[in-house]
Design an enzyme around this catalytic site. Sequence first.
Site, PDB file in Angstrom:
ATOM      1  N   ASP B   8       0.865  -1.182   0.000  1.00  0.00           N
ATOM      2  CA  ASP B   8       0.000   0.000   0.000  1.00  0.00           C
ATOM      3  C   ASP B   8       0.905   1.236   0.000  1.00  0.00           C
ATOM      4  O   ASP B   8       1.767   1.372   0.861  1.00  0.00           O
ATOM      5  CB  ASP B   8      -0.867  -0.034   1.276  1.00  0.00           C
ATOM      6  CG  ASP B   8      -1.966   1.008   1.239  1.00  0.00           C
ATOM      7  OD1 ASP B   8      -1.882   1.944   0.410  1.00  0.00           O
ATOM      8  OD2 ASP B   8      -2.900   0.903   2.052  1.00  0.00           O
ATOM      9  N   ASP B 105      -3.332   2.614  -5.696  1.00  0.00           N
ATOM     10  CA  ASP B 105      -2.164   2.649  -4.813  1.00  0.00           C
ATOM     11  C   ASP B 105      -2.016   1.398  -3.938  1.00  0.00           C
ATOM     12  O   ASP B 105      -1.337   1.424  -2.928  1.00  0.00           O
ATOM     13  CB  ASP B 105      -2.205   3.915  -3.933  1.00  0.00           C
ATOM     14  CG  ASP B 105      -3.458   3.981  -3.076  1.00  0.00           C
ATOM     15  OD1 ASP B 105      -4.349   3.133  -3.270  1.00  0.00           O
ATOM     16  OD2 ASP B 105      -3.549   4.877  -2.220  1.00  0.00           O
ATOM     17  N   GLU B 106      -2.685   0.321  -4.320  1.00  0.00           N
ATOM     18  CA  GLU B 106      -2.604  -0.909  -3.526  1.00  0.00           C
ATOM     19  C   GLU B 106      -2.499  -2.106  -4.458  1.00  0.00           C
ATOM     20  O   GLU B 106      -3.194  -2.142  -5.472  1.00  0.00           O
ATOM     21  CB  GLU B 106      -3.924  -1.135  -2.777  1.00  0.00           C
ATOM     22  CG  GLU B 106      -4.092  -0.446  -1.455  1.00  0.00           C
ATOM     23  CD  GLU B 106      -5.464  -0.832  -0.891  1.00  0.00           C
ATOM     24  OE1 GLU B 106      -5.523  -1.141   0.293  1.00  0.00           O
ATOM     25  OE2 GLU B 106      -6.448  -0.846  -1.663  1.00  0.00           O
TER      26      GLU B 106
END
Lengths: 368, 397
Positions: B8, B105-106
């Site tokens: 993350d 974003d993960e």
Amino acid sequence: MRFTITRENLQQGLAAVGASIPTRTTLPVLSNILIEAGEDGVQMSGTDLDIAVTLRVPAEVEEPGAITVPAKKLQELARELPEAPARVTTTGERFELTCGKATFRLNGMPRDEFPTFPEVDFASSWRVSGELMGRMIERTSFAVSTEESRPILNGVLWQLGDREMRMVATNGHRLAKLTIPSDGANAPNADLIVPPKALAQVQRLFDPEDEIEVARSENHLGFRKDGTRVYTRLIEGPYPNYEQVIPKDNDRIAIADKETLTRSLRRMAVVASDQTHRVRLAFVGTALRLSVETPDLGDAHEEIEVDYQGDALDIGFNANYLLEVLRYMPSDEVKLSFKAPERAATVEPTEASEGAYLCLIMPLRLLE
Amino acid sequence: MRRLLLLDCDQFFVQCARLADPDGAGRESLLLVGGSADGRGVVTSASYETRVFGCRSAMPTAQALRLCPQAKVVPVPRDMCGRKSREVREVLETFTPLVEAASIDEAYLDMTGTEALHGRESLDATARRIQAVVKERTDITVSIGGGATRVVAKLAAERAKPAGVLVVAPEDAASFMAGFALREIPGVGPVLAERLRAMGLVAIRDALPLSERELEDMLGPGRGAWLFERMRGRGSDTVEPDVAAKQISREETFPRDLGADDELEREILALSIRVASDLRRQALRARTVTVKIKDGDFQSRSASRTVDVPLESDRAIHGLAVDLLRTLRKRRRTPARLLGVAVSHFATAEEGTQLVLFDGAMDATLESDRDRRLSRAGDALRERFGPDAIRPGSLLE
């Protein structure tokens, strides 16, 4: 109905009218062509309900009459006919064509089923030269929108005034405007929004030397010269206030050779994104640096010489919009003007030709 | 037993904003990304420093500025976000082929079977190497959580933030989970959390003594069993690598065939919003919208439209989809058993946004900046408060 027609005249008539016949339609009779034989020869008509085209071709008519026949089949047939006059007869709804030793019968439909053409009264018509009309259409209609969701922008705005007439087209991203002085002979002061398909027919079917008669009704516009007529539905306005978006204070000016710029842009376009066609233009001094960077594909760079005045500028465009506009510029050199990277740019010819031609292009934002 | 990692990116939008403008945003510790300086819009991401003041993502920017008036507000650097997201992903793919992007974003990584490749080092050691290589090659700081299931990896990453690594061994999963509140379990939304709280259940520890049957009696059969497993760190352990999709689509098969236009138009609205939000999650835009309909007699039909300029907003995609649905319904009007919306012909936001001549003055363009901002604000709210946090009024029962 009975007449004899040369193969060439038959082909010519069918080709002229064929373009107005829809390829797919829910109303079967619209895929037919209306053939009417009268004293002056044979008249052929087609329509998609928005646009109607009628053309008269010479023929030796023995017995007047009318019928509608499948346009596509008749066109294919006319192309394959041997070089000999074609003799056409009808029996009821049956259309029969004999050419040399070949005979063809096609099932037609009665003329009553064919839609009537819009009522446009040519008594109050005005005239416009085929050459002017053709020039205005060519330089503007490419810029119309093809998005069905904004019908207004699907049309070309034809503005008629006392001393000039003007055509404007835009898809909301780029705009083309041509103003031509005109004595306005009888023309009403009006803003007409005309489907470009109809204008394409006008451009195709009338010669530059023709004085075209134009008349309008509430919702329609008609063009005619001798036996050739084009009718079209008008798009209901109002047209967006385009004057408001034409920049007046663009102070960064570049003069570029049209051919050099076009060729460079075409090379850049090869490596540009398929979806946005983004090309970056950087103006510094006398250099214009063109570049593209496309993720997953690659990049390209080129420098060309231009005459540039103003602060350095970095601006992005859809290469296709630029190329299209350049294609219609009538001079060898073009003048581009800018204000800022996110403001409208203008493109104009450098030499004053008859009429004022201006194109506008909105940039692509380079960074967010 | 699988070896999963969840990577993350820490305050991703803030990091990207700083990288995009090193001399401006790059020097600000108190940074709010999203919305505008005059307080309009919603915060997409708040820097850690502003969180001390109570600023949070999905908070109206005006409210965040009241809490922290010194903060600088910058727009979301879409360009940089798309690029960095891809760069991070490229690095991850050098460690394992099984990478699944969960959002911009993960990403989940399945490291099972790569032990020999990584010199039989511990999962913790691999995670630390990944973290270092990502930082070195992309300048993005990440936190990594590890575990045998997705839920454990996800919560471990939360615990590891910022810039940390935490790998939970399978035998420790149950005790690790016991330290969380029920509302922290991914999938437990505000409504369910409130219901549990009303029953006196706040921490996972509180609910552990309950049997599966008891939870089912309290929450209904499906949800009770689900929560029972989740609390113990059990659940899905599959990572599905997303091949570069050529199309993003959503379909819905109805419990009964739908014949009324207004019912179908409501469905097309809901599907359009889901597809558009999937599209934005991948930082993409699309030029083609396709609507698929399966009639009650299983006849499948579809219609597509391709437009000049790539789109991403709910309004634009829904506008095209509803037109297509009407076209399809005009051709054949029978009750439908399935409806689907798909988008294709992708462009990235990096490729630039076509500006328009008549912005706002008239509905001349399919999509304006305002449409895009509105959709992204909706995404931020859904990200924080769950999928039902915001939706059009016409979709409310």
